[in-house]
Scaffold this motif. Structure first.
Motif, PDB file in Angstrom:
ATOM      1  N   TRP A   1     -20.287  43.059   4.419  1.00  0.00           N
ATOM      2  CA  TRP A   1     -19.050  43.259   3.568  1.00  0.00           C
ATOM      3  C   TRP A   1     -18.955  44.509   3.023  1.00  0.00           C
ATOM      4  O   TRP A   1     -18.087  45.084   3.046  1.00  0.00           O
ATOM      5  CB  TRP A   1     -19.192  41.919   2.574  1.00  0.00           C
TER       6      TRP A   1
ATOM      7  N   SER B   1     -20.292  47.269   4.358  1.00  0.00           N
ATOM      8  CA  SER B   1     -19.921  48.284   5.336  1.00  0.00           C
ATOM      9  C   SER B   1     -18.706  47.976   5.662  1.00  0.00           C
ATOM     10  O   SER B   1     -17.817  49.165   5.593  1.00  0.00           O
ATOM     11  CB  SER B   1     -20.858  47.874   6.432  1.00  0.00           C
ATOM     12  N   TRP B   2     -17.641  46.967   5.463  1.00  0.00           N
ATOM     13  CA  TRP B   2     -16.586  47.011   5.776  1.00  0.00           C
ATOM     14  C   TRP B   2     -15.704  47.564   4.701  1.00  0.00           C
ATOM     15  O   TRP B   2     -14.680  47.941   4.889  1.00  0.00           O
ATOM     16  CB  TRP B   2     -15.947  45.434   5.966  1.00  0.00           C
TER      17      TRP B   2
ATOM     18  N   GLN C   1     -15.732  51.185   5.467  1.00  0.00           N
ATOM     19  CA  GLN C   1     -14.894  51.339   6.503  1.00  0.00           C
ATOM     20  C   GLN C   1     -13.507  51.235   5.874  1.00  0.00           C
ATOM     21  O   GLN C   1     -12.662  51.684   7.003  1.00  0.00           O
ATOM     22  CB  GLN C   1     -15.411  50.458   7.572  1.00  0.00           C
TER      23      GLN C   1
ATOM     24  N   THR D   1     -11.865  48.573   6.215  1.00  0.00           N
ATOM     25  CA  THR D   1     -11.218  47.634   7.410  1.00  0.00           C
ATOM     26  C   THR D   1     -10.081  47.056   6.660  1.00  0.00           C
ATOM     27  O   THR D   1      -9.106  46.862   7.459  1.00  0.00           O
ATOM     28  CB  THR D   1     -12.344  46.754   7.548  1.00  0.00           C
TER      29      THR D   1
ATOM     30  N   ALA E   1     -21.577  46.026  11.851  1.00  0.00           N
ATOM     31  CA  ALA E   1     -20.419  45.870  11.234  1.00  0.00           C
ATOM     32  C   ALA E   1     -19.399  47.214  11.476  1.00  0.00           C
ATOM     33  O   ALA E   1     -18.247  46.630  11.662  1.00  0.00           O
ATOM     34  CB  ALA E   1     -20.638  46.025   9.771  1.00  0.00           C
TER      35      ALA E   1
ATOM     36  N   ALA F   1     -15.688  46.524  13.067  1.00  0.00           N
ATOM     37  CA  ALA F   1     -14.613  46.980  12.346  1.00  0.00           C
ATOM     38  C   ALA F   1     -13.681  47.801  13.050  1.00  0.00           C
ATOM     39  O   ALA F   1     -12.301  47.955  12.819  1.00  0.00           O
ATOM     40  CB  ALA F   1     -15.002  47.859  10.872  1.00  0.00           C
ATOM     41  N   ARG F   2     -13.876  48.490  14.314  1.00  0.00           N
ATOM     42  CA  ARG F   2     -13.189  49.346  15.219  1.00  0.00           C
ATOM     43  C   ARG F   2     -11.972  48.547  15.728  1.00  0.00           C
ATOM     44  O   ARG F   2     -10.796  48.918  15.236  1.00  0.00           O
ATOM     45  CB  ARG F   2     -14.008  50.068  16.102  1.00  0.00           C
TER      46      ARG F   2
ATOM     47  N   ILE G   1     -10.620  45.963  14.344  1.00  0.00           N
ATOM     48  CA  ILE G   1      -9.879  45.404  13.369  1.00  0.00           C
ATOM     49  C   ILE G   1      -8.962  46.288  13.003  1.00  0.00           C
ATOM     50  O   ILE G   1      -7.716  46.130  12.609  1.00  0.00           O
ATOM     51  CB  ILE G   1     -10.627  44.763  12.245  1.00  0.00           C
ATOM     52  N   LYS G   2      -9.493  47.601  12.755  1.00  0.00           N
ATOM     53  CA  LYS G   2      -8.488  48.781  12.366  1.00  0.00           C
ATOM     54  C   LYS G   2      -7.676  49.162  13.371  1.00  0.00           C
ATOM     55  O   LYS G   2      -6.699  49.615  13.061  1.00  0.00           O
ATOM     56  CB  LYS G   2      -9.359  50.004  12.132  1.00  0.00           C
TER      57      LYS G   2
END
Length: 280
Positions: free
Chosen positions: A102, A104-105, A108, A110, A213, A217-218, A220-221
Motif C-alpha cells: 500500500w 508503495s502504491w 507511485q 497509483t 508493487a 502499479a504500471r 493500473i496507471k
C-alpha cells in the motif's frame, strides 16, 4: 621489476572489472546507490561486492483487466491481503506485506484516493465490497499472499502475490493480476583475479514487495492515463456568435506586413466532466 609489473596489470584488470560490474549493477540493483564495491589488496585476491537484485518476470501476469478506462478518477479502498499458505502468524505477515504494498502504491500515485482498511483483514470479497460501497469507494483492492519465504540474509527469500480489484457498484472482478520475485543468497564465486560476493538488504522481503508493487502499479496507471490528459478550461470565454461579431475598420493606406499578422484564438467551452463527491 617483473613482480611490480604484474601487480600493475592486476590492478588495471580489477579496475576494468569494477567498471563493468558497476555498469551492470546500476541497471539491476534496487537496494542503494552503490551497486558494487571492490576490496583491493595487491598482496592477495581482490573481492568484488555486488548488490543482489529482485529476480522476476518483466511484467505481471494479468488474468482480468477492463476494456475501457474509467470515467472519473476512482476512489479505492485497500483491504489487507489474505495469507494463502498455512503458516504460523500468517495473518500478521500478510498484513505487513499489505502495508508495504500500500505504501508503495501511495508513492507511485497509483490512485488519487487510496485508503487502507486494516480492520477488514483477512480479506473476504463479499465483506470487502460491502465495506467499500458503504464508505463510498468505487473499487476495492486486495488479494492473496500465495508464497512467502523470509530467509533474511541467511538464504533465499521469495514472495508471490495475487491482486484482485472489485467494482463496488456491480460487485464484478475488474482487475486480477499475479506477480512473484525472489532474492538469492548466492555463495561466493571465485575467479582468476578476484572473488565475487553478493550483498543482501537487511529485509529482503521488503525490497521484493516494493518492486512487485511498482511493477503491478504500471498497468493500473496506464489504464487511467486518459484521465491525465489536459482538459479544457471551464472558465475560458465562449466564442462570439456570428451575429455578435463586428467587422474591423479597414485601415487607410498600405498596411505593413508585420501589422497584417493576426492571432486567432479558439476557446473550447465544453464543460469539465464532473466527478462524484468524495466521501473519504
Amino acid at each position: 621489476m617483473a613482480d611490480t609489473s604484474r601487480q600493475y596489470i592486476r590492478l588495471f584488470m580489477l579496475a576494468a572489472l569494477l567498471m563493468l560490474a558497476t555498469a551492470c549493477g546500476s541497471i539491476q540493483s534496487t537496494l542503494d546507490n552503490a551497486p558494487a564495491v571492490l576490496d583491493i589488496d595487491l598482496a592477495s585476491q581482490g573481492t568484488l561486492y555486488t548488490n543482489e537484485w529482485v529476480h522476476r518476470q518483466a511484467e505481471p501476469q494479468i488474468m482480468v483487466r477492463p476494456q475501457e478506462p474509467p470515467d472519473t478518477p476512482p476512489r479505492v479502498l485497500f483491504v489487507p491481503f489474505r495469507m494463502y499458505q498455512d503458516m504460523r502468524e500468517g495473518s500478521a505477515i500478510a498484513e505487513q506485506v499489505s502495508g508495504i504494498f500500500w505504501q508503495s502504491w501511495l508513492q507511485q500515485r497509483t490512485f488519487e484516493v487510496l485508503q487502507f482498511a486494516p480492520e477488514l483483514a483477512p480479506f473476504s470479497p463479499a465483506r470487502g465490497i460491502a465495506a467499500g460501497r458503504a464508505a463510498g469507494a468505487d473499487l476495492v483492492v486486495s488479494g492473496y499472499v500465495t508464497r512467502f519465504i523470509d530467509a533474511g540474509t541467511a538464504g533465499d527469500s521469495r514472495l508471490a502475490l495475487q491482486v484482485d480489484m472489485y467494482d463496488t457498484f456491480t460487485g464484478e472482478l475488474v482487475w486480477s493480476m499475479a506477480h512473484a520475485g525472489f532474492m538469492e543468497n548466492t555463495v561466493k564465486r571465485d575467479y582468476l583475479l578476484f572473488t565475487q560476493r553478493n550483498r543482501l538488504p537487511a529485509e529482503p522481503v521488503w525490497s521484493i514487495a516494493t518492486v512487485l508493487a511498482a511493477d503491478m502499479a504500471r498497468p493500473i496507471k496506464e489504464w487511467q492515463a486518459p484521465l491525465q490528459e489536459e482538459e479544457p478550461d471551464p472558465f475560458a470565454p465562449a466564442p462570439l456568435a456570428p451575429s455578435q461579431m463586428q467587422a474591423a475598420p479597414q485601415p487607410q493606406g498600405p498596411v505593413p506586413q508585420a501589422d497584417a499578422v493576426q492571432s486567432n484564438t479558439i476557446y473550447d467551452a465544453r464543460p469539465r466532466k464532473a466527478s462524484a463527491p468524495r466521501t473519504f
